[in-house]
Design a protein around this motif. Structure first.
Motif, PDB file in Angstrom:
ATOM      1  N   GLU A   1     -12.020   4.911  16.212  1.00 38.23           N
ATOM      2  CA  GLU A   1     -13.248   4.908  15.401  1.00 38.23           C
ATOM      3  C   GLU A   1     -12.990   4.265  14.035  1.00 38.23           C
ATOM      4  O   GLU A   1     -13.926   3.876  13.340  1.00 38.23           O
ATOM      5  CB  GLU A   1     -13.743   6.347  15.171  1.00 38.23           C
ATOM      6  CG  GLU A   1     -14.057   7.137  16.429  1.00 38.23           C
ATOM      7  CD  GLU A   1     -15.451   6.832  16.944  1.00 38.23           C
ATOM      8  OE1 GLU A   1     -16.366   6.734  16.114  1.00 38.23           O
ATOM      9  OE2 GLU A   1     -15.609   6.670  18.169  1.00 38.23           O
TER      10      GLU A   1
ATOM     11  N   HIS B   1     -10.901  -0.471  11.815  1.00 39.67           N
ATOM     12  CA  HIS B   1     -10.825  -1.357  10.647  1.00 39.67           C
ATOM     13  C   HIS B   1      -9.709  -0.950   9.695  1.00 39.67           C
ATOM     14  O   HIS B   1      -9.341  -1.700   8.805  1.00 39.67           O
ATOM     15  CB  HIS B   1     -12.169  -1.412   9.924  1.00 39.67           C
ATOM     16  CG  HIS B   1     -12.653  -0.090   9.399  1.00 39.67           C
ATOM     17  ND1 HIS B   1     -12.736   1.055  10.170  1.00 39.67           N
ATOM     18  CD2 HIS B   1     -13.103   0.263   8.168  1.00 39.67           C
ATOM     19  CE1 HIS B   1     -13.203   2.044   9.436  1.00 39.67           C
ATOM     20  NE2 HIS B   1     -13.447   1.594   8.225  1.00 39.67           N
ATOM     21  N   LEU B   2      -9.190   0.270   9.876  1.00 37.74           N
ATOM     22  CA  LEU B   2      -8.136   0.769   8.986  1.00 37.74           C
ATOM     23  C   LEU B   2      -6.832   1.082   9.717  1.00 37.74           C
ATOM     24  O   LEU B   2      -5.781   1.196   9.087  1.00 37.74           O
ATOM     25  CB  LEU B   2      -8.622   2.055   8.276  1.00 37.74           C
ATOM     26  CG  LEU B   2      -9.873   1.942   7.393  1.00 37.74           C
ATOM     27  CD1 LEU B   2     -10.305   3.337   6.932  1.00 37.74           C
ATOM     28  CD2 LEU B   2      -9.622   1.040   6.185  1.00 37.74           C
TER      29      LEU B   2
ATOM     30  N   TRP C   1       0.839  -1.194   0.000  1.00 37.04           N
ATOM     31  CA  TRP C   1       0.000   0.000   0.000  1.00 37.04           C
ATOM     32  C   TRP C   1       0.881   1.253   0.000  1.00 37.04           C
ATOM     33  O   TRP C   1       1.918   1.284   0.663  1.00 37.04           O
ATOM     34  CB  TRP C   1      -0.922   0.007   1.218  1.00 37.04           C
ATOM     35  CG  TRP C   1      -1.943  -1.070   1.127  1.00 37.04           C
ATOM     36  CD1 TRP C   1      -3.183  -0.980   0.583  1.00 37.04           C
ATOM     37  CD2 TRP C   1      -1.799  -2.438   1.561  1.00 37.04           C
ATOM     38  NE1 TRP C   1      -3.831  -2.203   0.638  1.00 37.04           N
ATOM     39  CE2 TRP C   1      -3.000  -3.114   1.244  1.00 37.04           C
ATOM     40  CE3 TRP C   1      -0.783  -3.174   2.173  1.00 37.04           C
ATOM     41  CZ2 TRP C   1      -3.221  -4.456   1.519  1.00 37.04           C
ATOM     42  CZ3 TRP C   1      -0.987  -4.516   2.447  1.00 37.04           C
ATOM     43  CH2 TRP C   1      -2.193  -5.140   2.127  1.00 37.04           C
TER      44      TRP C   1
ATOM     45  N   ARG D   1      -3.125   0.083   9.265  1.00 41.40           N
ATOM     46  CA  ARG D   1      -2.346   0.590   8.122  1.00 41.40           C
ATOM     47  C   ARG D   1      -1.421   1.742   8.514  1.00 41.40           C
ATOM     48  O   ARG D   1      -0.607   2.178   7.704  1.00 41.40           O
ATOM     49  CB  ARG D   1      -3.295   1.068   7.010  1.00 41.40           C
ATOM     50  CG  ARG D   1      -4.191  -0.044   6.472  1.00 41.40           C
ATOM     51  CD  ARG D   1      -5.095   0.498   5.364  1.00 41.40           C
ATOM     52  NE  ARG D   1      -6.007  -0.529   4.854  1.00 41.40           N
ATOM     53  CZ  ARG D   1      -6.786  -0.364   3.789  1.00 41.40           C
ATOM     54  NH1 ARG D   1      -6.756   0.781   3.125  1.00 41.40           N
ATOM     55  NH2 ARG D   1      -7.587  -1.336   3.385  1.00 41.40           N
TER      56      ARG D   1
ATOM     57  N   GLY E   1      -2.674   5.169   0.466  1.00 38.82           N
ATOM     58  CA  GLY E   1      -3.692   4.163   0.763  1.00 38.82           C
ATOM     59  C   GLY E   1      -3.975   3.205  -0.368  1.00 38.82           C
ATOM     60  O   GLY E   1      -4.587   2.159  -0.151  1.00 38.82           O
ATOM     61  N   ALA E   2      -3.526   3.532  -1.583  1.00 34.61           N
ATOM     62  CA  ALA E   2      -3.815   2.661  -2.726  1.00 34.61           C
ATOM     63  C   ALA E   2      -2.992   1.372  -2.656  1.00 34.61           C
ATOM     64  O   ALA E   2      -1.845   1.376  -2.199  1.00 34.61           O
ATOM     65  CB  ALA E   2      -3.511   3.395  -4.028  1.00 34.61           C
ATOM     66  N   ALA E   3      -3.594   0.270  -3.104  1.00 37.04           N
ATOM     67  CA  ALA E   3      -2.873  -0.997  -3.192  1.00 37.04           C
ATOM     68  C   ALA E   3      -2.279  -1.116  -4.586  1.00 37.04           C
ATOM     69  O   ALA E   3      -2.956  -0.836  -5.574  1.00 37.04           O
ATOM     70  CB  ALA E   3      -3.822  -2.166  -2.940  1.00 37.04           C
TER      71      ALA E   3
ATOM     72  N   ASP F   1     -10.839  10.854  -0.444  1.00 35.64           N
ATOM     73  CA  ASP F   1     -11.671  10.719   0.756  1.00 35.64           C
ATOM     74  C   ASP F   1     -11.140   9.633   1.695  1.00 35.64           C
ATOM     75  O   ASP F   1     -11.753   9.333   2.719  1.00 35.64           O
ATOM     76  CB  ASP F   1     -13.125  10.414   0.373  1.00 35.64           C
ATOM     77  CG  ASP F   1     -13.257   9.107  -0.425  1.00 35.64           C
ATOM     78  OD1 ASP F   1     -12.227   8.638  -0.970  1.00 35.64           O
ATOM     79  OD2 ASP F   1     -14.380   8.564  -0.490  1.00 35.64           O
ATOM     80  N   TYR F   2     -10.003   9.039   1.356  1.00 34.67           N
ATOM     81  CA  TYR F   2      -9.400   8.023   2.231  1.00 34.67           C
ATOM     82  C   TYR F   2      -9.093   8.664   3.582  1.00 34.67           C
ATOM     83  O   TYR F   2      -8.388   9.672   3.653  1.00 34.67           O
ATOM     84  CB  TYR F   2      -8.119   7.482   1.589  1.00 34.67           C
ATOM     85  CG  TYR F   2      -7.367   6.474   2.425  1.00 34.67           C
ATOM     86  CD1 TYR F   2      -7.988   5.307   2.865  1.00 34.67           C
ATOM     87  CD2 TYR F   2      -6.031   6.668   2.763  1.00 34.67           C
ATOM     88  CE1 TYR F   2      -7.295   4.373   3.613  1.00 34.67           C
ATOM     89  CE2 TYR F   2      -5.320   5.736   3.521  1.00 34.67           C
ATOM     90  CZ  TYR F   2      -5.967   4.588   3.945  1.00 34.67           C
ATOM     91  OH  TYR F   2      -5.275   3.663   4.698  1.00 34.67           O
ATOM     92  N   PRO F   3      -9.608   8.109   4.683  1.00 36.26           N
ATOM     93  CA  PRO F   3      -9.541   8.814   5.978  1.00 36.26           C
ATOM     94  C   PRO F   3      -8.137   8.925   6.558  1.00 36.26           C
ATOM     95  O   PRO F   3      -7.895   9.776   7.402  1.00 36.26           O
ATOM     96  CB  PRO F   3     -10.416   7.963   6.904  1.00 36.26           C
ATOM     97  CG  PRO F   3     -11.187   7.035   6.015  1.00 36.26           C
ATOM     98  CD  PRO F   3     -10.390   6.867   4.766  1.00 36.26           C
TER      99      PRO F   3
ATOM    100  N   GLY G   1      -5.967  -1.481  -6.190  1.00 37.75           N
ATOM    101  CA  GLY G   1      -7.150  -0.883  -5.552  1.00 37.75           C
ATOM    102  C   GLY G   1      -6.840   0.551  -5.182  1.00 37.75           C
ATOM    103  O   GLY G   1      -6.023   0.806  -4.296  1.00 37.75           O
ATOM    104  N   PRO G   2      -7.446   1.512  -5.864  1.00 32.74           N
ATOM    105  CA  PRO G   2      -7.158   2.918  -5.565  1.00 32.74           C
ATOM    106  C   PRO G   2      -7.737   3.345  -4.215  1.00 32.74           C
ATOM    107  O   PRO G   2      -8.532   2.616  -3.617  1.00 32.74           O
ATOM    108  CB  PRO G   2      -7.847   3.670  -6.707  1.00 32.74           C
ATOM    109  CG  PRO G   2      -8.844   2.730  -7.286  1.00 32.74           C
ATOM    110  CD  PRO G   2      -8.445   1.337  -6.918  1.00 32.74           C
ATOM    111  N   ALA G   3      -7.296   4.478  -3.723  1.00 32.33           N
ATOM    112  CA  ALA G   3      -7.856   5.084  -2.511  1.00 32.33           C
ATOM    113  C   ALA G   3      -7.929   6.567  -2.771  1.00 32.33           C
ATOM    114  O   ALA G   3      -6.905   7.252  -2.790  1.00 32.33           O
ATOM    115  CB  ALA G   3      -6.971   4.804  -1.302  1.00 32.33           C
TER     116      ALA G   3
END
Lengths: 479, 479
Positions: A120, A123-124, A26, A127, A70-72, A105-107, A100-102
């Motif tokens: 919050e 789940h991310l 990533w 990374r 954030g992109a894979a 808006d990738y937080p 997989g782009p990000a």
């Protein structure tokens, strides 16, 4: 033909350039310069990223847009000596493919995020550099736990999670009932017809039988400790340890408590209390030592950003034997100190957090074992001693407080029964526990150590929510 | 001064006699001869016991009575070359001390006991040769699991046990509620006031809040799989695996099902279905190989008493690549076979146990991967393929049937959403799962393997209740 993919951690250890490698991961950042873009790629195998040199034109301006934080992506090219500072190797890309782009808006854009914000986004958050490091250390230390015990002849045992007993009578239990799935978000709806809870007052039937009403034929809860079962196994296999989840239904929102956490509980036949303290000290030192040796890169992050001086603090732990005092001495030290406590230290009362902190942070300036507590403040299974104490020990450590709690267990049937009677415990409910003393009973000892506390001690992270991937606390059941 | 105690497993590997050793363990048998008694002492560290020669008069006739099957004792003396057959070393005792006697009412006197009888005595059965061997192998294989994944760059992760989602919608869930301890045997009584179950229909609040009623603010259950959370972590850390307890509230009393069992679930970013099958094959072979190499003594017991030919069966597994067929081929093989099945094999129906057995036991006479099943019989998260199949795979093995179930996961958001809609799943409940595809999604695959099934496959033990220390099944919650 594509070369076989390789992890970045391995690649960065390469001893020579490699003409053709394939990596996947990533994007941490992308920086564009004249004729080239520099992409930091991370695949989770190490804190360090691989710098990828992307020649202008390989993707075109449009394609390059997708190479964002954030992109894979996967990249193929030549591993070559880096021209830049801070890294030995870089990858000169010949092919680059966004999997997989990000978008924007990738937080987790490249900037500092607060721990609260990242909870919050649990789940991310793995990374990020910090949480990647936490979870790599968590894995490393888990393996160190297993290796330590295995090397000393301890067998790993799985004690039950769903249980009909509550071990110490301490700690609030979660109840387990049968339910029908289908609630909100795939959650179970309680089954009013056949729930075990509907059967709470039914007599416990040793032979069981689901026909009696509940699934297990009697009330069931989530274990607070595997100790009692581990004792049974230690009195058969000699040396055993558990490493599994345990639970507390305590509605306390503190940085040190979670409803679900992993505990390590060794139990050893023929060990007395001194052996038990030796084991605990060797154990903690061994895990710390492994972390310093094999997790140095990740620990350095915490030393820089979380607790300056962390690595020296850990190294110092290994240099000397740890203090060992009796509870009575602890009370004397506290009573004669000039510190002002909210709770007056008194023989016969449990040590408060402020007392524990004073002992290890101020008085001993390091870990200290406190042992031989009054029986009145300890559970039924601890070995009784002359003078009204029991063979209990706690290990207090700076930053965290109580890290280990253990004891020599009462192996003498008459004394055990007398103590159970005193506390109003029904011997019939513990028939199997008593049987282990009835036949071939032997002195034995063990302790419990909360794995998350150990990780907090190791990393300087001060909130238990930040050393568990998906923490469970009151009101928190997301993910 | 006493010599330091030593484990019997170490002692039996000694390369020379030792003038003074101290051992502790439990008496397997005592045989009296003229002038001497022979005591077999076992301490759980190995299947083999140490023979102790006790000179007449060391304890006296009265003291010798306590040296009976099941008693705990310590013995000190000289390790000397054995005069007897079948062992290299024996201990010539100079001192012998009974720590805990076991009278004639000890239930595990030296004779064959049925598995059923021993299940009722699960608190003692680890003292028998067979169950000692099972639990030593269980520990050995657990370590082999960790070592395998660690060597391949997989991080060990702990996914939640208490969960608000049910992963596949398959498998009955246990509900978790808060309860007050104090029932029979220290069991929780349901808390009618604040149980999460009373709140089953409350809206799920992402921010949670115990104030809402239940402990977690929404209905909670015990996990049936850590896969969905492991996927999140794989899409951050690259390669991860879980090894923890999972639960099924299915009221089925079969030799292959338990309500609580340990599952291993690797999940790897950038792995496709072939990589996934390679990983599963390497993994099972690696654990089998470790068991053969390091657990040979214990495996020999199962070869002798449980499944003659076991060791050869296991060795053969390692010699060749395992068969891999598509589901459609499996259906063809079954349809064109002359075997008579209760269920007719038909494309679009799940393979029944009888079909699985035919494929591995009769047709392939070994393990076989069956892959690419119709989407209609598989869960929502599997990767969709042309022709209506999904990238799923099961590993079927002789004796046990399905040992591994895995898939490549659907990483393409539109296809994932369409499939969820088809199955009536609410995307809002899976917002975090979908986010992992929204930003930096990548192809990834994983599988689940029931650890107890693996142990049954390894030992020939045919009932899952006999490979778990304290099994949980309908009506069984003792210990």
């Amino acid at each position: 033909m594509k070369p076989a993919p390789i992890l970045i951690a391995s690649l960065l250890k390469s001893e020579s350039p490699l003409p053709s490698v394939l990596v996947r991961g990533w994007v941490k950042t992308r920086r564009d310069a004249k004729g080239f873009s520099f992409v930091e790629l991370n695949d989770g195998s190490s804190l360090a990223s691989l710098q990828i040199i992307v020649p202008e034109g390989l993707l075109g301006a449009e394609g390059l847009k997708d190479v964002s934080t954030g992109a894979a992506l996967e990249a193929e090219g030549e591993l070559a000596a880096s021209q830049g500072k801070g890294q030995k190797w870089e990858l000169a890309a010949r092919r680059l493919n966004v999997l997989g782009p990000a978008g924007p808006d990738y937080p987790l854009q490249k900037k500092r995020h607060s721990d609260e914000f990242l909870r919050e986004k649990a789940h991310l958050r793995a990374r990020t550099n910090k949480f990647g490091a936490v979870f790599r250390l968590r894995s490393l230390c888990s393996y160190a736990v297993h290796t330590f015990f295995r090397d000393r002849g301890f067998l790993y045992v799985h004690t039950p999670i769903i249980t009909g007993n509550d071990c110490e009578g301490a700690g609030e239990l979660f109840s387990v009932t049968t339910g029908r799935p289908g609630g909100e978000g795939g959650c179970p709806k309680p089954d009013s017809a056949g729930a075990a809870s509907a059967n709470a007052s039914a007599p416990a039937d040793r032979k069981g039988g689901a026909a009696g009403g509940g699934f297990f034929g009697k009330p069931a809860g989530l274990t607070v400790s595997g100790q009692l079962e581990a004792e049974l196994l230690a009195l058969a296999l000699g040396r055993v340890y558990t490493f599994g989840p345990t639970f507390r239904a305590e509605n306390s929102n503190t940085p040190r408590h979670a409803a679900e956490f992993w505990m390590i509980e060794p139990e050893a036949a023929f060990f007395d209390l001194d052996d038990d303290m030796d084991l605990a000290e060797d154990f903690v030192k061994s895990v710390v030592s492994t972390a310093l040796r094999e997790g140095a890169e990740d620990l350095a992050l915490f030393d820089s950003f979380v607790e300056p001086g962390l690595v020296s603090r850990l190294e110092e732990l290994l240099t000397a034997g740890w203090a060992r005092i009796r509870y009575s001495e602890a009370v004397e030290i506290l009573s004669s100190s000039k510190a002002s406590f909210d709770y007056k230290p008194e023989y016969g009362s449990d040590l408060q957090t402020e007392h524990e902190r004073f002992l290890c942070d101020v008085h001993f300036k390091g870990p200290v074992f406190v042992s031989r507590y009054p029986a009145s403040i300890k559970p039924f299974y601890m070995r009784q001693e002359e003078g009204g104490t029991v063979g209990a020990m706690d290990l207090l450590v700076p930053k965290v407080g109580e890290l280990v709690g253990g004891s020599q267990r009462e192996e003498r049937m008459p004394l055990l029964l007398a103590r159970m009677k005193e506390l109003g415990l029904d011997p019939a409910a513990y028939w199997w526990y008593l049987d282990s003393r009835r036949w071939g009973g032997a002195p034995h000892s063990g302790f419990g150590l909360g794995f998350e506390r150990l990780l907090m001690f190791l990393t300087g992270v001060s909130n238990i929510r930040d050393v568990i991937p998906f923490p469970r606390t009151p009101g928190n059941l997301e993910f």
